[in-house]
Design a protein around this motif. Structure first.
Motif, PDB file in Angstrom:
ATOM      1  N   LEU A  18       0.891  -1.165   0.000  1.00  0.00           N
ATOM      2  CA  LEU A  18       0.000   0.000   0.000  1.00  0.00           C
ATOM      3  C   LEU A  18       0.926   1.211   0.000  1.00  0.00           C
ATOM      4  CD1 LEU A  18      -2.986   1.018   0.459  1.00  0.00           C
ATOM      5  CD2 LEU A  18      -2.395   1.113   2.891  1.00  0.00           C
ATOM      6  N   SER A  19       0.829   2.015  -1.040  1.00  0.00           N
ATOM      7  CA  SER A  19       1.749   3.164  -1.158  1.00  0.00           C
ATOM      8  C   SER A  19       1.019   4.469  -0.884  1.00  0.00           C
ATOM      9  CB  SER A  19       2.340   3.237  -2.575  1.00  0.00           C
ATOM     10  OG  SER A  19       3.042   2.085  -2.923  1.00  0.00           O
ATOM     11  N   HIS A  20       1.643   5.289  -0.076  1.00  0.00           N
ATOM     12  CA  HIS A  20       1.101   6.626   0.149  1.00  0.00           C
ATOM     13  C   HIS A  20       1.724   7.572  -0.871  1.00  0.00           C
ATOM     14  CE1 HIS A  20       1.216  10.597   2.507  1.00  0.00           C
ATOM     15  NE2 HIS A  20       0.028  10.448   1.976  1.00  0.00           N
ATOM     16  N   LEU A  21       0.893   8.326  -1.582  1.00  0.00           N
ATOM     17  CA  LEU A  21       1.408   9.257  -2.584  1.00  0.00           C
ATOM     18  C   LEU A  21       1.530  10.639  -1.973  1.00  0.00           C
ATOM     19  CD1 LEU A  21      -0.568   8.163  -5.771  1.00  0.00           C
ATOM     20  CD2 LEU A  21       1.509   7.199  -4.770  1.00  0.00           C
ATOM     21  N   GLY A  22       2.649  10.852  -1.279  1.00  0.00           N
ATOM     22  CA  GLY A  22       2.839  12.134  -0.602  1.00  0.00           C
ATOM     23  C   GLY A  22       2.876  13.289  -1.586  1.00  0.00           C
ATOM     24  N   GLY A  23       3.640  13.104  -2.670  1.00  0.00           N
ATOM     25  CA  GLY A  23       3.821  14.192  -3.628  1.00  0.00           C
ATOM     26  C   GLY A  23       2.523  14.576  -4.320  1.00  0.00           C
ATOM     27  N   LEU A  24       1.837  13.585  -4.847  1.00  0.00           N
ATOM     28  CA  LEU A  24       0.605  13.878  -5.586  1.00  0.00           C
ATOM     29  C   LEU A  24      -0.465  14.457  -4.652  1.00  0.00           C
ATOM     30  CD1 LEU A  24      -0.958  13.807  -8.228  1.00  0.00           C
ATOM     31  CD2 LEU A  24      -1.557  11.433  -7.747  1.00  0.00           C
ATOM     32  N   ALA A  65      16.305   2.605   7.620  1.00  0.00           N
ATOM     33  CA  ALA A  65      14.866   2.475   7.823  1.00  0.00           C
ATOM     34  C   ALA A  65      14.104   3.040   6.629  1.00  0.00           C
ATOM     35  CB  ALA A  65      14.456   3.197   9.110  1.00  0.00           C
ATOM     36  N   ARG A  66      14.602   4.175   6.117  1.00  0.00           N
ATOM     37  CA  ARG A  66      13.942   4.761   4.938  1.00  0.00           C
ATOM     38  C   ARG A  66      14.052   3.831   3.746  1.00  0.00           C
ATOM     39  NH1 ARG A  66      14.394  10.758   2.626  1.00  0.00           N
ATOM     40  NH2 ARG A  66      12.183  10.543   2.177  1.00  0.00           N
ATOM     41  N   VAL A  67      15.255   3.288   3.535  1.00  0.00           N
ATOM     42  CA  VAL A  67      15.442   2.358   2.409  1.00  0.00           C
ATOM     43  C   VAL A  67      14.476   1.194   2.543  1.00  0.00           C
ATOM     44  CG1 VAL A  67      17.014   0.686   1.364  1.00  0.00           C
ATOM     45  CG2 VAL A  67      17.853   2.961   1.979  1.00  0.00           C
ATOM     46  N   HIS A  68      14.421   0.617   3.730  1.00  0.00           N
ATOM     47  CA  HIS A  68      13.565  -0.559   3.887  1.00  0.00           C
ATOM     48  C   HIS A  68      12.090  -0.202   3.808  1.00  0.00           C
ATOM     49  CE1 HIS A  68      17.406  -2.326   5.158  1.00  0.00           C
ATOM     50  NE2 HIS A  68      16.892  -3.387   4.548  1.00  0.00           N
ATOM     51  N   GLY A  69      11.728   0.947   4.338  1.00  0.00           N
ATOM     52  CA  GLY A  69      10.333   1.373   4.252  1.00  0.00           C
ATOM     53  C   GLY A  69       9.889   1.551   2.805  1.00  0.00           C
ATOM     54  N   TRP A  70      10.683   2.258   2.048  1.00  0.00           N
ATOM     55  CA  TRP A  70      10.333   2.467   0.640  1.00  0.00           C
ATOM     56  C   TRP A  70      10.361   1.148  -0.121  1.00  0.00           C
ATOM     57  CZ3 TRP A  70       8.750   6.707  -2.271  1.00  0.00           C
ATOM     58  CH2 TRP A  70       8.657   7.917  -1.558  1.00  0.00           C
ATOM     59  N   ALA A  71      11.332   0.303   0.179  1.00  0.00           N
ATOM     60  CA  ALA A  71      11.413  -0.970  -0.542  1.00  0.00           C
ATOM     61  C   ALA A  71      10.139  -1.770  -0.325  1.00  0.00           C
ATOM     62  CB  ALA A  71      12.636  -1.765  -0.092  1.00  0.00           C
ATOM     63  N   GLU A  72       9.641  -1.729   0.886  1.00  0.00           N
ATOM     64  CA  GLU A  72       8.433  -2.497   1.190  1.00  0.00           C
ATOM     65  C   GLU A  72       7.188  -1.784   0.656  1.00  0.00           C
ATOM     66  OE1 GLU A  72       7.861  -3.406   5.379  1.00  0.00           O
ATOM     67  OE2 GLU A  72       5.695  -3.468   5.013  1.00  0.00           O
ATOM     68  N   GLN A  73       7.066  -0.498   0.978  1.00  0.00           N
ATOM     69  CA  GLN A  73       5.805   0.190   0.701  1.00  0.00           C
ATOM     70  C   GLN A  73       5.683   0.685  -0.725  1.00  0.00           C
ATOM     71  OE1 GLN A  73       5.443   3.132   3.824  1.00  0.00           O
ATOM     72  NE2 GLN A  73       6.011   1.593   5.333  1.00  0.00           N
ATOM     73  N   ARG A  74       6.785   0.760  -1.399  1.00  0.00           N
ATOM     74  CA  ARG A  74       6.692   1.312  -2.748  1.00  0.00           C
ATOM     75  C   ARG A  74       7.114   0.308  -3.810  1.00  0.00           C
ATOM     76  NH1 ARG A  74       4.962   6.857  -3.539  1.00  0.00           N
ATOM     77  NH2 ARG A  74       5.049   7.107  -5.764  1.00  0.00           N
TER      78      ARG A  74
END
Ligand SMILES: Cc1ncc(COP(=O)(O)O)c(C=O)c1O
Ligand SMILES: Cc1ncc(COP(=O)(O)O)c(C=O)c1O
Lengths: 267, 398, 398, 267
Positions: free
Chosen positions: B59-65, C43-52
């Motif tokens: 589930l991705s949050h689209l902060g920018g958009l 943490a940011r790398v892993h968060g984005w890897a998972e959520q995005r």
């Protein structure tokens, strides 16, 4: 049960093989259909099945699919179907007439009046391809009150127990749908045995629809069934058309009738 | 006419099939119901979904958009990330495991874009089953890559002749094949608009998506105000809405199903729930796009997955009860939404998903910043790249 | 000549670049090192890897194929399931987050197949960065879908003219662009064979894959006897091996890197570690396929991802220390392995992954049933469908 | 430091602008290269840069990439480079000669002997494009013991602090790589200021490589730098070839020399 359906039962009990031939209403146009129905009647069919075309003929093979696709363009409504039935009935008071279609075509308006209209026009029974017994409660009631019985289908996947329930409800011929728009689902001996068993549990005549194209095939079918239903070979013949199409139709049905009758009194 | 007897969703659903199919489908229904009562079945489904299909999707949050739109926070459930449409994967998986339970040896299904055929191959071969896929010749010509992929897998591919009618023609042939050998062949479909028990089985598989989404929202401490999904035959939306629709379980969330309005002329488009009438088609009682005679109308829309004249019975019920709101949007708006997402967030959604996105793009700016709109992306847009470029060329929406 | 001074892996690695690039890369190295010490970065790398990006990818046990081969259990690490090659995703992500840390506003990279360009768009746009992608005209013509995808994302796509030299030509142009505006442009690469700090950064991103795999094996109660991966420039294999290579951490696991031997004639192929000599190319000291004069040889192999004349310095060191075994297999064997997997398990791997698979197919029958062989699938085979069909046509391997 | 390099420094201190021109060895073949080197020397260049071609010229622009691609086909080895250098040295004892290449070409054999061979053949300095100061420790040692100093590059990204360290190590001219195979990285005033600042910290002459194609551009460059390095415009001229290519080469270099010399004693 009306006289024409009674007659069918009597003939079946007397081992006189029955012939039912199907036509797609409106292929290629409504007047032609009435002519073709007359030819069938004159050539001695016991039952005419008048198929009311549907845009999505999921349970028909390629030939009848094409016939329906042509007929859909004629935009027939139920009043026109009633008219043609009434016209046919005036000319051929003793030939049974079954109207068949898919359920959706009966849902465009209150279904009771459609059924009543068909009954008044002289239609003897209604076959709804995609309406199995379990889903039919409401239509059963409407059919009862309109006096227009439902044709019931059975098939190779119908258990004996289920057949008995279907037979119990049947007020009109039963149709063995032995090919599913293409391949036969049971052949030879297995087919005969099943038909024989089923036959023991009903007085209604059982017509078998087995993809019959020739008189010989029709004859083979009525060795086991009370009657044969021939559909796509006729649609295929009409699809070719040409100037002598009516004569060829007549000859085809006459041949079917003759070969079927050779089995009379046997079995 | 009233409610169906089998597999009813209120007055919708049912098992409207030829007699030859009744008993095979009844047997499938019985085994499926039995499986539902067996915790090891659910465990198997979830195990394979995770270990073989690669679920959950994020589930991705689209902060920018969201910031650019200046309103609600937009979240995407990312079915686009799993190749070939993960919806097809879970749906094929559930049914294949029922087939195994029934002792069937061959999966038989139809495919229009090829995605579901590929998904059948993926799960069927892994489970040691044979796989047979029906596809119209027109669809085969339109999707050569999917056809090659199925060939590489060694699937039995059955070209369907006859009047080209997309998935419907192929479905009829597949069902007919199954009727001829129901003791070994098992019919599998991706269409929620199908005879019972298929709408229940498709929903059971697809609900994995909604359950994941609900859990992910909880984990992120977010409560959704809107959940939006595209609705063709509606399987994906049904799966996404499933976790939110039960009264009381997630209070206050508005569910929105978005259909394709085609080129926006009122008699075309694929918005069965907006412009259809109750009928029976593809074995189910639901909303059907049809003319006054009851002939089914072929919808005109650019989005392959949306071009269905009948919708799954669950949606018909939800529309009646008001649990879900259904709207239609024109193709041009979906194209524009896909492009906006691609350019702002680098996510290329399929055109089908564009309808839901377009709705969210309209909605978000009208809501406060602490509102949350979840949009279900049902797949990736690789297949739509040509159409997107043409639509841009025509200046349809840029 | 001996060991490099910067970013050394034993005698390999280094930052062999023109003076104009030294200081920009030194600055990147400095910020990257600083980031490594900051837990919030990981943490940011892993968060984005998972959520995005949709990580983790699954580890699949191939019960059917293992049984058919009659030997070890085969496991696949499924990078094929995430569209576009998830390796590209994590690698682009890590570097993009370093760029953000450095305050850069534009990601600049090169792409050959288009996958890395798409990945740059996905992470760059999501992070609010501009993205510029260099690609040779030949590669652009060969990958129209990837080009269209980048266009839809609105990336600045820079066609590279001049002698067609695949990724290498495009890399030179990308670096040159960065050298002209290092205060805003940030160079990003997917190649492990690159000047320091890129081999370290690529490995840092890719190691997510190996760490997941090691954890998944633990969760399944399995200890791997072999971990096998394809090695082109080696980023994917480096990431997969990373979690297993530390002495003591996972005792008894044999790591195998498989390179492409092309058509099996000894002077062609892409097996830099088998047939190359130590040299400096693409900014790093490592094994290079070259002639007796030191001119770099263009490898001939059907697998796009394997056609690299130089390998990442980590692999050069692991070969020297014996921590990893490197072998080459012919293209025909890779094709056959891809086909075997597709037909037996419904999984279509990219040709690149076929080399590792082929090795595992040879190995498994020689091992007992309680042995475990893990194969890294680096991507999905959609792009190779045409080649597979042609190879079958030529009877190369069926 | 040898006499030729000393002479360059003296000229630079005397504000006599320097001209260095680059040629790709073996483009289109080795004999032609020797002829072209002679033309440069006769036309008055201070330094000839002889580029030893590499298959992967990552830090050169498209024109020199093409020239190297042609020259790579000549398969030149170090013995041939030494030969050509020795031949040149015999004819032109006072024109400085810099050999340049990418590091990989020096790794095919022990590097020390290659450097010694070049030194003996009369090469004055060696420029390795992809060898930054930090990675050069070993080559520095070899260069020292072979008596073949390294040319050092600086650029717009070189900080003053870093420049001072480079200058401290420099035993030969320094080259400002002001364009990276295409665009200029600093233009106009910024370039002049940077060069002036750097110049304060070294006695070595600084040549600027700025993508110069005309005499006027060369003149502009030597307003700020001790010398100008011209490369791709020459390779581009040779690429066209034709019967009068040598005469055109001569005229191009004579024009560069003349315009550069107009700046003598200024600044
Ligand atoms: C790990 C992670 N952090 C942050 C974001 C977006 O962050 P923000 O909402 O702060 O823009 C995402 C979006 O997918 C993400 O995956
Ligand atoms: C959930 C699940 N169960 C089982 C298997 C394979 O099982 P087995 O190893 O028993 O064949 C897989 C393979 O991916 C799986 O995902």
């Amino acid at each position: 049960m009306n006289d024409r359906l009674n007659t069918l039962e009597e003939r079946a009990s007397a081992r006189r093989p029955l012939l039912m031939v199907a036509l797609v209403a409106g292929d290629p146009h409504l007047d032609a259909t009435l002519d073709y129905m007359g030819i069938l009647a004159e050539a001695g069919v016991d039952v005419v099945e008048l198929i009311v075309p549907f845009s999505e003929p999921a349970y028909h093979g390629a030939v009848l699919q094409r016939a329906m696709a042509r007929a859909v363009n004629e935009h027939l409504d139920w009043a026109q179907i009633e008219e043609i039935a009434a016209e046919f009935r005036r000319s051929y008071p003793s030939v049974a007439l079954v109207v068949s279609t898919y359920l959706n075509r009966l849902m465009v308006a209150p279904t009771g009046p459609i059924l009543e209209g068909l009954q008044s026009a002289g239609v003897d029974a209604l076959w709804i391809y995609d309406l199995p017994m379990e889903e039919a409660a409401e239509v059963d009631a409407l059919s009862e009150s309109a006096g227009l019985p439902l044709v019931r289908a059975v098939s190779a996947t119908t258990s004996l127990e289920r057949f008995r329930e279907i037979a119990r409800r049947a007020q009109a011929p039963i149709i063995w749908t032995g090919h599913s728009g293409g391949e036969l689902t049971l052949t030879g001996q297995a087919f005969e045995e099943r038909l024989r068993t089923f036959g023991e549990y009903t007085r209604r005549p059982i017509f078998a629809s087995m993809g019959v194209t020739t008189g010989a095939e029709a004859q083979a079918v009525v060795q086991a069934a009370d009657g044969v239903l021939v559909g796509s070979s006729v649609a295929w013949l009409l699809e070719g058309r040409g100037p002598d199409v009516k004569e060829r139709l007549r000859r085809h049905v006459v041949e079917l009738r003759a070969r079927v009758d050779e089995v009379a009194g046997q079995g | 006419m009233g409610s169906p007897a089998c597999g009813a969703f209120g007055e919708f659903g049912g098992r409207f099939v030829a007699e030859a199919l009744w008993s095979p489908l009844a047997e499938v229904a019985e085994v499926f119901e039995e499986a539902l009562g067996d915790p090891s079945f659910a465990a198997r489904v979830h195990g394979w979904a995770e270990q073989r299909l690669g679920r959950p999707t994020p589930l991705s949050h689209l902060g920018g958009l969201s910031e650019a739109l200046g309103g609600a926070q937009i979240w995407l459930k990312r079915e686009d990330l799993l190749s070939g449409g993960s919806f097809c994967g879970v749906v094929a998986l559930t049914q294949a495991l029922v087939a195994v339970r029934l002792g069937r040896t061959e999966l038989v299904g139809e495919t229009a874009t090829g995605d579901f055929g590929v998904a059948l191959g993926q799960v069927g071969l892994a489970l040691g089953l044979k796989v047979r896929v029906f596809m119209t010749r027109d669809d085969m010509a339109a999707e050569p890559a999917a056809v090659r992929r199925m060939e590489e897998m060694g699937l039995a591919l059955e070209p369907v002749e006859g009047p080209a009618r997309g998935r419907r023609g192929a479905m009829a042939e597949a069902l007919r094949y199954v009727a001829c050998g129901p003791e070994r062949a098992f019919y599998v479909t991706s269409s929620l608009a199908s005879p019972d028990p298929y709408p229940r089985m498709v929903a059971f598989g697809a609900e994995i998506i909604g359950n994941e989404c609900a859990r992910q929202l909880r984990e992120r401490g977010v409560s959704a105000d809107y959940v939006v999904a595209p609705v063709g035959s509606g399987g994906f939306a049904c799966g996404l809405f499933g976790a939110f629709v039960q009264e009381g379980s997630v209070p206050g969330v508005q569910l929105v199903g978005v259909q394709s309005g085609g080129d926006a002329s009122p008699t075309k488009g694929a918005a069965s729930l907006v412009r259809g009438r109750v009928g029976v088609h593809m074995g189910t009682r639901s909303f059907v796009l049809q003319d006054e005679l009851g002939q089914v109308v072929t919808p005109l829309t650019d989005a392959a997955g949306m071009a269905m004249p009948v919708v799954g019975p669950q949606h018909a019920r939800w529309m009646r009860t008001g649990q879900v709101q259904y709207v239609e949007l024109a193709d041009a708006e979906a194209y524009a939404a896909v492009r906006t997402l691609a350019r702002s967030e680098g996510i290329l959604a399929c055109l089908e998903s564009g309808y839901g996105l377009a709705y969210a793009l309209r909605l978000a700016p009208t809501l406060p910043e602490d509102a949350h709109v979840v949009v279900g992306l049902s797949g990736d847009g690789s297949r739509d790249l040509g159409r997107l470029a043409r639509a841009r060329g025509e200046g349809a929406s840029s």
